[in-house]
Structure formats: C-alpha cells, structure tokens
Design a protein around this motif. Structure first.
Motif, short mmCIF file in Angstrom:
data_model
loop_
_atom_site.label_atom_id
_atom_site.label_comp_id
_atom_site.label_asym_id
_atom_site.label_seq_id
_atom_site.Cartn_x
_atom_site.Cartn_y
_atom_site.Cartn_z
N MET A 168 33.40 1.86 -13.25
CA MET A 168 32.46 1.14 -12.39
C MET A 168 32.64 -0.35 -12.59
N ARG A 169 32.17 -1.13 -11.62
CA ARG A 169 32.15 -2.57 -11.76
C ARG A 169 30.69 -3.01 -11.78
N LEU A 170 30.45 -4.22 -12.23
CA LEU A 170 29.09 -4.75 -12.28
C LEU A 170 28.49 -4.77 -10.87
N ASN A 171 29.32 -5.07 -9.88
CA ASN A 171 28.85 -5.06 -8.49
C ASN A 171 28.38 -3.67 -8.07
N ASP A 172 29.08 -2.62 -8.52
CA ASP A 172 28.69 -1.25 -8.20
C ASP A 172 27.32 -0.92 -8.80
N LEU A 173 27.13 -1.32 -10.03
CA LEU A 173 25.86 -1.08 -10.71
C LEU A 173 24.73 -1.81 -10.00
N ALA A 174 24.98 -3.05 -9.62
CA ALA A 174 23.96 -3.84 -8.93
C ALA A 174 23.62 -3.22 -7.57
N ALA A 175 24.64 -2.80 -6.84
CA ALA A 175 24.42 -2.22 -5.51
C ALA A 175 23.62 -0.92 -5.59
N VAL A 226 24.09 -9.23 -8.73
CA VAL A 226 24.68 -9.21 -10.07
C VAL A 226 23.91 -10.06 -11.07
N PRO A 227 23.53 -11.32 -10.74
CA PRO A 227 22.79 -12.10 -11.74
C PRO A 227 21.48 -11.45 -12.17
N ALA A 228 20.84 -10.72 -11.27
CA ALA A 228 19.59 -10.05 -11.62
C ALA A 228 19.83 -8.88 -12.56
N ILE A 229 20.98 -8.24 -12.40
CA ILE A 229 21.29 -7.08 -13.25
C ILE A 229 21.57 -7.54 -14.68
N PHE A 230 22.42 -8.50 -14.83
CA PHE A 230 22.75 -8.94 -16.17
C PHE A 230 23.16 -10.40 -16.15
N PRO A 231 22.20 -11.31 -16.26
CA PRO A 231 22.54 -12.74 -16.20
C PRO A 231 23.44 -13.17 -17.33
N SER A 232 24.48 -13.89 -16.98
CA SER A 232 25.42 -14.45 -17.96
C SER A 232 26.01 -13.38 -18.88
N SER A 233 26.19 -12.17 -18.39
CA SER A 233 26.71 -11.12 -19.26
C SER A 233 28.15 -11.38 -19.68
N LYS A 234 28.90 -12.09 -18.86
CA LYS A 234 30.29 -12.38 -19.19
C LYS A 234 30.40 -13.48 -20.24
N THR A 235 29.47 -14.44 -20.24
CA THR A 235 29.56 -15.56 -21.17
C THR A 235 28.80 -15.31 -22.46
N GLY A 236 27.92 -14.32 -22.46
CA GLY A 236 27.12 -14.05 -23.65
C GLY A 236 26.00 -15.05 -23.86
N LYS A 237 25.66 -15.81 -22.82
CA LYS A 237 24.63 -16.83 -22.96
C LYS A 237 23.30 -16.44 -22.32
#
Length: 73
Positions: free
Chosen positions: A16-23, A29-40
């Motif tokens: 799955m991709r983050l976009n799939d999870l959000a959809a 995507v930001p609402a699902i996991f904000p800054s998940s890629k940067t860890g911030k």
C-alpha cells in the motif's frame, strides 16, 4: 526519547501507499500522518490513529518505535 515512525515499512509490507491509506479513510495525506517522512510530527489525533490502526488491523506499536538512549551529537 525520539519516536521512530515506520508506517512506510508497514505500508510497503502490505503493498500500500500512504495515498491509498488516506483515500480509504477519506482523508488527505497530511491528516493521516503529518510529517511522517521527516519524523518531525508533533501530534496526531486519536481518531486518526484509530482509523489507521483499524484499516491496517494492527496497534500503533506496529509502526512506532521508541529509541531509549539516542546518541547525542
């Protein structure tokens, strides 16, 4: 203690991709996991966390890890 986010790993294991999870949850995507890629990310709503866990059928421990003794630079 830093928290390491491994949501991308869990999503990759499930093909799955983050976009799939959000959809699937009707979020952006930001609402699902904000800054998940940067860890911030500083916060996540419990309702969002619950939605992620329900869709992935897992607990937050599956994609979060705590580093107890990080090396200081």
């Amino acid at each position: 203690m830093p928290i390491i986010v491994n949501l991308d790993v869990v999503l990759a294991q499930r093909k799955m991709r983050l976009n799939d999870l959000a959809a699937c949850r009707g979020h952006h995507v930001p609402a699902i996991f904000p800054s998940s890629k940067t860890g911030k990310a500083r916060a996540i709503r419990f309702s969002t966390l619950e939605a992620i866990c329900a869709h992935l059928e897992c607990s937050p421990a599956r994609f979060w890890n705590i580093v107890r003794n990080p090396k200081k630079k």
